[in-house]
Design a protein around this motif. Sequence first.
Motif, mmCIF file in Angstrom:
data_model
loop_
_atom_site.group_PDB
_atom_site.id
_atom_site.type_symbol
_atom_site.label_atom_id
_atom_site.label_comp_id
_atom_site.label_asym_id
_atom_site.label_seq_id
_atom_site.Cartn_x
_atom_site.Cartn_y
_atom_site.Cartn_z
ATOM 1 N N GLU A 114 0.822 -1.649 0.313
ATOM 2 C CA GLU A 114 0.377 -0.311 0.420
ATOM 3 C C GLU A 114 1.026 1.692 -0.057
ATOM 4 O O GLU A 114 2.249 1.300 0.363
ATOM 5 C CB GLU A 114 -0.767 0.429 1.185
ATOM 6 N N LEU A 115 0.658 2.236 -0.694
ATOM 7 C CA LEU A 115 1.387 3.427 -0.417
ATOM 8 C C LEU A 115 0.218 4.625 0.297
ATOM 9 O O LEU A 115 -0.618 4.769 0.297
ATOM 10 C CB LEU A 115 0.901 4.286 -1.851
ATOM 11 N N PHE A 116 1.259 5.355 1.840
ATOM 12 C CA PHE A 116 0.635 5.636 2.316
ATOM 13 C C PHE A 116 1.531 6.777 1.991
ATOM 14 O O PHE A 116 0.903 7.950 2.993
ATOM 15 C CB PHE A 116 1.055 5.417 3.840
ATOM 16 N N HIS A 120 9.881 11.130 -3.298
ATOM 17 C CA HIS A 120 10.187 9.610 -2.990
ATOM 18 C C HIS A 120 8.881 9.015 -2.777
ATOM 19 O O HIS A 120 7.375 9.547 -2.662
ATOM 20 C CB HIS A 120 10.882 9.601 -2.039
ATOM 21 N N PHE A 121 8.710 7.596 -2.688
ATOM 22 C CA PHE A 121 7.290 6.878 -2.050
ATOM 23 C C PHE A 121 7.241 5.560 -1.020
ATOM 24 O O PHE A 121 8.523 5.708 -0.894
ATOM 25 C CB PHE A 121 6.759 6.161 -3.156
ATOM 26 N N TRP A 122 6.991 5.898 -0.088
ATOM 27 C CA TRP A 122 6.472 4.987 0.846
ATOM 28 C C TRP A 122 5.216 3.716 0.847
ATOM 29 O O TRP A 122 4.186 4.442 0.787
ATOM 30 C CB TRP A 122 6.395 6.003 2.430
ATOM 31 N N PHE A 123 5.746 2.710 0.196
ATOM 32 C CA PHE A 123 5.265 1.688 0.594
ATOM 33 C C PHE A 123 5.234 0.857 2.263
ATOM 34 O O PHE A 123 5.992 1.432 2.673
ATOM 35 C CB PHE A 123 5.784 0.688 -0.499
ATOM 36 N N ILE A 172 8.484 -1.722 5.762
ATOM 37 C CA ILE A 172 7.847 0.021 4.918
ATOM 38 C C ILE A 172 9.120 -0.496 3.572
ATOM 39 O O ILE A 172 10.457 0.126 3.795
ATOM 40 C CB ILE A 172 8.044 0.922 5.752
ATOM 41 N N VAL A 173 8.836 0.948 2.769
ATOM 42 C CA VAL A 173 9.462 0.376 1.147
ATOM 43 C C VAL A 173 10.031 1.913 1.331
ATOM 44 O O VAL A 173 8.645 2.326 0.733
ATOM 45 C CB VAL A 173 9.635 -0.291 0.135
ATOM 46 N N HIS A 174 10.723 2.695 1.256
ATOM 47 C CA HIS A 174 10.735 3.734 0.808
ATOM 48 C C HIS A 174 11.791 3.843 -0.367
ATOM 49 O O HIS A 174 13.262 3.810 -0.536
ATOM 50 C CB HIS A 174 11.409 4.895 1.863
#
Length: 886
Positions: A503-505, A511-514, A523-525
């Motif tokens: 999920e993208l929050f 940058h995206f935080w998934f 958590i993936v940055h």
Amino acid sequence: MEYQGGSKNWDLAVNQKGELFVANNKGLLHYNGEKWSLNRLPNKTIIRSVAVKGDSIFTGSYEEFGLWKKNELGELKYTSLTHLIQGHEFTSEEFWEILPIGDAVYFRSFSAIYMFKNGKVEILDPPEVISDFIDYNNEIIVAAGNMGLYRMTETEILPLDNQDLLHGKTITDIIQFNGGLLVGTKLNGCYFFDGKDLSPWSPPINEELKMHQLNKLLNLKNGKLVLGTIKNGVYVYDSQTMDSKIINRESGLQNNTVLSLLNFKDQLWLGLDNGLARIRLNYPITYYTDYSGVLGMVYDIAWHEGKLYLGSNTGVFYFEEDTLKFVNASQGHVWDLEVVDGDLLCGHNTGTYKIQGDSFDQITEISGGYEIRKVPEQNNLYIQGTYNGLARFLREDNAEWSISRIRGLGFPIKQLCFENPQTLWAVHPYKGLYRVQMSKNYDSITNAQAYDHTDNVPSEYNIKIFNIKNQIIFNSEGKWLKYDPILDQIITFDEFQRFNGKELFFFDGKHFWFVDSDRNKEIVHTDLKSDSLLISDIPLRERLAPDSQKMIRINDSTLFVTLNDGFAQINQIELKKQLMSQALPVPEIVALHDEISSNNQFSDKLEMPYTHSRILTCEVAAPELMQARYQYQLSGPKEYSGRAENGFIEFQNLPHGNYTFSVSTVGIDNSVSKANSIEFRIAPPWFLSNLMLTLYVALGIATIFLVRFYNRRKLKRKQREIERRMQKEQEEKLADLEKEKLAKEIRLKQNELASTTLNIAKKNEVILELKNMLVMNKDKFSNSQRYRSFIKKLNNSIQDTEDWKRFEVSFKELHEDFFERLLKTYPSLTPKDLKLCAYLKMNLSTKEIAPLMAISIRGVEIHRYRLRKKLEIDNSKNLSNFLITF
């Protein structure tokens, strides 16, 4: 975590590996990073002190001190040192402190100091009560009685100068600090001794220490101190900034009474009056936890005018001077906190409110403010999704809000996103997506097109929607999709396919935080190109609120994340620094357990019986890490690999053979350390042992010989059978040849018989014709006597017995016992009957028989009739066939 010991933990020590040793009410506690073990003294007394020197662990208790060492099985075994004391009797002494210096180890009780060195124990018995001692500038400084500090020599203790400030005060602990000594007292705070002069410690925190009864001191790096109290937990104090952080029962500590302190790398251990605590220092992720339960689950978080606001299912809270406070009148479920045009707006169960400080003012009664979004290309216009459709927010020139419902939609809208100024995407919590066209003045809906599973949407439930770089992006059941306005279709979003299941929050423009939607919650940055950071911190993963994760950025380094019982603060810059600089420790393989025994020595390849290896457990530990995670691999006849979040990795029903087990530690960014490995062998079962294999080989060889012997016998038997068959075939061929020869002979005899019979018949026929001619020309004979002579000769020729004898001989050669059988069956037959039977058996016709018997055809038929009667043959049967087959 339960450590299976007593409640009070008086002292702490750690070895180079990071293994912890605790002086506990019930004995010596040992923690290897994964497992606790309790080791009792022979007299089962309380252990008051512990210290580590090399591979020895020294402990002190009641009238007893000694050392522990690990045996070959990794178990701690105790050796007492009190028997080395000569000419001294204990006076109810307990040893409260141990100080290793060089080759010596000093044990302190209140009444004496004992030095263990070179296998001997020497005693210094000062007149004062000893409350503490420390190694300072190659001397042992002693706190004696209530008179201050002393210097200890080999035979006595001597008072230091300028100790008046400590007179009448109880010293609880001493540490080296800023080149001198920081002296802690029970009720009067701290004093600083620079080696010559003693002065009160000046920081403001000293007044708090007086109130809360200082008990323990610990010096950290970079000018930081840890101050343990009896009444209020610990203070982590920065002497450079004079800032302090309190860790007490309110912030999650089990107990406010601190009995011991220990620092190991970035970890702080606290020995408490009831339990143990482990705190991570300088960690880039810090947590606020609501232990009271008042806060509840946090749904949104916002930063406004220098304050952090939290929206939860119980209302709105904010922090002021590190204290959580409640915004008055905000009771109820909060869905959204948003800074809109300089105002902090709260989407609440009962409406939307404006928050200013601790005031909570309602600006609309439209209930359930889920989410508010700015209308593109409109300066002061916003649209909000509510329980019953959409609401229009207009900021007037006087800074007041004008709010009204938007006609045309009456269902709940949990999330919304603008495609362009007039087109809005709205998400129903349970019924999917809607593409909404709005009127020019945004007071009504002109068209609403629904999208469901028939439009390539996997599920209509809980869809997430985003506008990312002017593209409308959806997440449904973990799959990423986007709306293609040219095709007017929802299609796969290729750029996010490697993030399916996440999920993208948060998205900050670059940058995206998934976050994983499964239980791992990693958590993936990432920037989708090369810059990527993975955070798998266990507390963060365990406390992320499902489907409600939100993040806000305060500055370049600080981010806040909502949790189900508080929030987390991430220092992104510090996190990257630590991940780049920190080397993960190689885990220790502590033991390999089968169902019966435990193996701790791995110098040689281990071998375990097959019957004990149905379940194997590899015990590993990394005491340097808090909540260590491991990556393991088992290579051999059966292979396994995976990750574990505890130090007990179990394998079941492994086949026999040679195996290699390797394990590494895993960091919070999923980086992996170097591997540690061992080799072991599972012995084969008894039926595959060397003895049994030898027996199998012997049986195999014997079987081969038996099979060979059997095959040879079978071959010989087969050969004999073939020979018999060949002989039989040869005999049969000879018999066939004989038969054929006999058949030829029979045919010849038949031919001869037929020829003889034919000749006789022709002769008789000729004779009969001559006789008939003579009879017809009787009158032409002048001499009757001569006529009779001719007739008699002709009759004699017809009735010549020689012809019959020759016929009979030939007939009997073909039908050897025909007449005998016939006479035996029918004894009334006459020779003439036998003749007729012989001719009939040869299948001669009546016409052919007549000349043979010298009678007419009519005579033959009469004779046949009479013969039928004698043979008792029915008229329906053929007489010739009967005789042929007789």
